[in-house]
Write a protein that holds these residues in place. Structure first.
Motif, PDB file in Angstrom:
ATOM      1  N   ALA A  62       0.391 -10.869  -1.199  1.00 52.39           N
ATOM      2  CA  ALA A  62      -0.886 -10.281  -1.622  1.00 52.39           C
ATOM      3  C   ALA A  62      -1.880 -10.276  -0.459  1.00 52.39           C
ATOM      4  O   ALA A  62      -2.631  -9.328  -0.257  1.00 52.39           O
ATOM      5  N   GLY A  66      -0.112  -4.397   2.116  1.00 54.42           N
ATOM      6  CA  GLY A  66      -0.934  -3.231   2.454  1.00 54.42           C
ATOM      7  C   GLY A  66      -2.181  -3.069   1.589  1.00 54.42           C
ATOM      8  O   GLY A  66      -3.084  -2.318   1.946  1.00 54.42           O
ATOM      9  N   ASN A  67      -2.261  -3.779   0.479  1.00 54.22           N
ATOM     10  CA  ASN A  67      -3.356  -3.507  -0.448  1.00 54.22           C
ATOM     11  C   ASN A  67      -4.596  -4.352  -0.161  1.00 54.22           C
ATOM     12  O   ASN A  67      -4.794  -5.419  -0.736  1.00 54.22           O
ATOM     13  N   HIS A  68      -5.435  -3.841   0.746  1.00 50.87           N
ATOM     14  CA  HIS A  68      -6.623  -4.641   1.098  1.00 50.87           C
ATOM     15  C   HIS A  68      -7.642  -4.688  -0.039  1.00 50.87           C
ATOM     16  O   HIS A  68      -8.581  -5.471  -0.013  1.00 50.87           O
ATOM     17  N   MET A  69      -7.449  -3.874  -1.062  1.00 50.47           N
ATOM     18  CA  MET A  69      -8.364  -3.923  -2.207  1.00 50.47           C
ATOM     19  C   MET A  69      -8.222  -5.238  -2.990  1.00 50.47           C
ATOM     20  O   MET A  69      -9.082  -5.576  -3.812  1.00 50.47           O
ATOM     21  N   LEU A  70      -7.149  -5.965  -2.724  1.00 49.86           N
ATOM     22  CA  LEU A  70      -6.997  -7.281  -3.376  1.00 49.86           C
ATOM     23  C   LEU A  70      -8.019  -8.295  -2.868  1.00 49.86           C
ATOM     24  O   LEU A  70      -8.123  -9.401  -3.391  1.00 49.86           O
ATOM     25  N   THR A  74     -12.306  -7.266  -8.907  1.00 46.62           N
ATOM     26  CA  THR A  74     -11.371  -6.617  -9.819  1.00 46.62           C
ATOM     27  C   THR A  74     -12.048  -6.518 -11.182  1.00 46.62           C
ATOM     28  O   THR A  74     -13.249  -6.808 -11.315  1.00 46.62           O
ATOM     29  N   GLU A 296      -3.590 -11.921  -8.658  1.00 43.46           N
ATOM     30  CA  GLU A 296      -2.443 -11.072  -8.308  1.00 43.46           C
ATOM     31  C   GLU A 296      -1.171 -11.934  -8.162  1.00 43.46           C
ATOM     32  O   GLU A 296      -0.113 -11.604  -8.696  1.00 43.46           O
TER      33      GLU A 296
END
Ligand code: PMP
Length: 433
Positions: A62, A66-70, A74, A296
């Motif tokens: 996490a 690639g998901n820097h929105m984590l 949220t 996550e």
């Protein structure tokens, strides 16, 4: 000059009335004592072994994936992947359909889940029944909500054959329990498996509580953070699955206990929307949401567990197996030295009887402090072994009812439990020589 004189005049009481009488906290004191003196810490309830690899790997993914929105906010009431998998998981456990958006909410540990329950459901003048001994925060949380805690004890019935007591020997008196319910009762707090005793409430006991809740139209706040930690083939029964209970029960859980990650502070509530909608109001007006990235990772942990449900590789199968072994070691160590353990059916705690060690720790007559508390302090300072006095799990009025017990946590590495055994053995020899 003016500024200084204004400051000097600041003499009104600053503390809100709701904090009166709830300012002391035993964890603050005992965590500090353990940090200062303990060589072996079996006090506060947390594992000293690592969480499972699949979970730390999920967190690393996490973090580095690639998901820097984590790294951003949220959904307030729970990261969508986590509420979805929790809903799927609890559908299986409860045998009913669940809506992830309305029947599940993610909280900052079970602690905040409890706080949301009391703030959302308890009013001035409401009574809340608490079964003693209890996880200590229930009492101040009820009081801060303006409610009145009403206590009902589990009473020990020691076996006659000289065998060790089990947590199952601590029972509610049905008549006494029934007498605590009235039109003022808003809720009962149930904690099965129970911290500190490790009692796993039987179907009969839960049935009795459920019957009274239905009869008196009372809510049930069901703290099930130790739901996977049950031993000897015992079964954890969810009170929400009993007749008439779903609609009036909030189930509370914790990734801290479930995945051995107490520092992540991820918890949840599962229940009917008609209750959870009010918990959401408290949540959105206090913490808003908890860390996205750990939600996550916990979601991925649950996805794995859902796939492996009931299989030998499941962490929820493996962890209790390992802990049962650790329980047996600690029970053996305590029994060997004469600190009689109460064998727990669940949780990762053992309560032990210190009566035979009393001669080492002088009693102070007429002291305000219960004997077990003085004993635990003496033990950590003089023997380097940290534990928690049982009186910490009783209300002020009942703190002196049981003062010969202390609680040990066995969610520890084998080496830690061996070190505890060495301390106890040495102590026993000093006593007898
Ligand atoms: N309920 C009980 C019975 C507990 O023992 C604990 C933790 N010791 C909690 C709730 C709080 O759990 P968390 O760490 O997830 O906030």
């Amino acid at each position: 000059f003016l500024f200084h004189s204004l400051q000097a005049k600041m003499s009104r009481p600053v503390q809100a009335r709701r904090l009166e009488g709830v300012d002391k906290n035993i964890w603050v004191e005992f965590v500090k004592l353990a940090a200062t003196y303990s060589k072996v810490n079996l006090g506060q309830g947390f594992p000293d072994f690592p969480p499972p690899d699949f979970l730390t790997e999920a967190l690393t993914r996490a973090l580095g994936g690639g998901n820097h929105m984590l790294h951003q906010y949220t959904r307030a009431f729970g990261h969508p992947p986590l509420v979805k998998v929790l809903a799927q998981f609890f559908e299986k456990l409860l045998g009913r359909d669940l809506d992830p958006m309305t029947n599940v909410m993610v909280t900052v540990g079970a602690y905040q889940a409890l706080f949301c329950c009391f703030q959302a459901l308890v009013d001035e003048g409401d009574e809340v029944i608490i079964i003693e001994p209890f996880f200590d925060c229930y009492e101040p949380m009820v009081k801060m909500a303006g409610g009145t805690p009403v206590f009902v004890p589990l009473r020990p019935n020691p076996p006659k054959d000289g065998k060790l007591m089990s947590s199952a020997d601590w029972q509610l008196d049905p008549v006494e329990l029934a007498s605590k319910f009235s039109e003022r009762t808003k809720a009962i707090v149930l904690n099965s498996p129970n911290n500190p005793l490790g009692k796993v409430f039987s179907r009969g006991e839960l049935g009795l509580i459920a019957e009274l809740c239905v009869k008196h139209d009372v809510l049930c706040i069901s703290d099930e953070v130790y739901e996977w930690l049950v031993y000897d083939g015992k079964q954890h029964i969810r009170i929400a699955s009993l007749q008439g209970m779903w609609d009036r029960t909030v189930i509370i859980g914790s990734a801290g206990k479930t995945f051995s990650t107490t520092g992540w502070k991820v918890g949840w509530v599962v229940g009917p929307d008609r209750l959870l909608q009010h918990l959401r109001t408290v949540h959105q007006n206090s913490v808003y949401h908890c860390a996205t990235i750990v939600q996550e990772a916990v979601a991925q942990g649950f996805q794995r567990e859902l796939m492996l449900y009931g299989k030998p590789e499941s962490y929820f199968v493996q962890l209790p197996k390992e802990l049962q072994q650790k329980r047996d070691w600690l029970v053996q160590s305590l029994d060997d030295v004469g600190m009689k353990p109460i064998i727990p059916e669940g949780t990762y705690f053992v309560v032990a009887d210190i009566s035979q060690f009393k001669s080492d720790v002088p009693d102070v007559p007429n002291s305000d402090e219960p004997y077990d508390s003085r004993f635990a302090k003496w033990m950590v300072k003089n023997k380097g072994l940290a534990a928690i006095p049982l009186s910490a799990f009783y209300s002020e009025a009942h703190k002196n009812n049981y003062t010969n017990f202390i609680r040990f946590c066995f969610a520890k590495e084998e080496a830690t439990l061996k070190a505890a055994n060495d301390i106890l053995q040495k102590w026993k020899h000093e006593k007898t020589s």
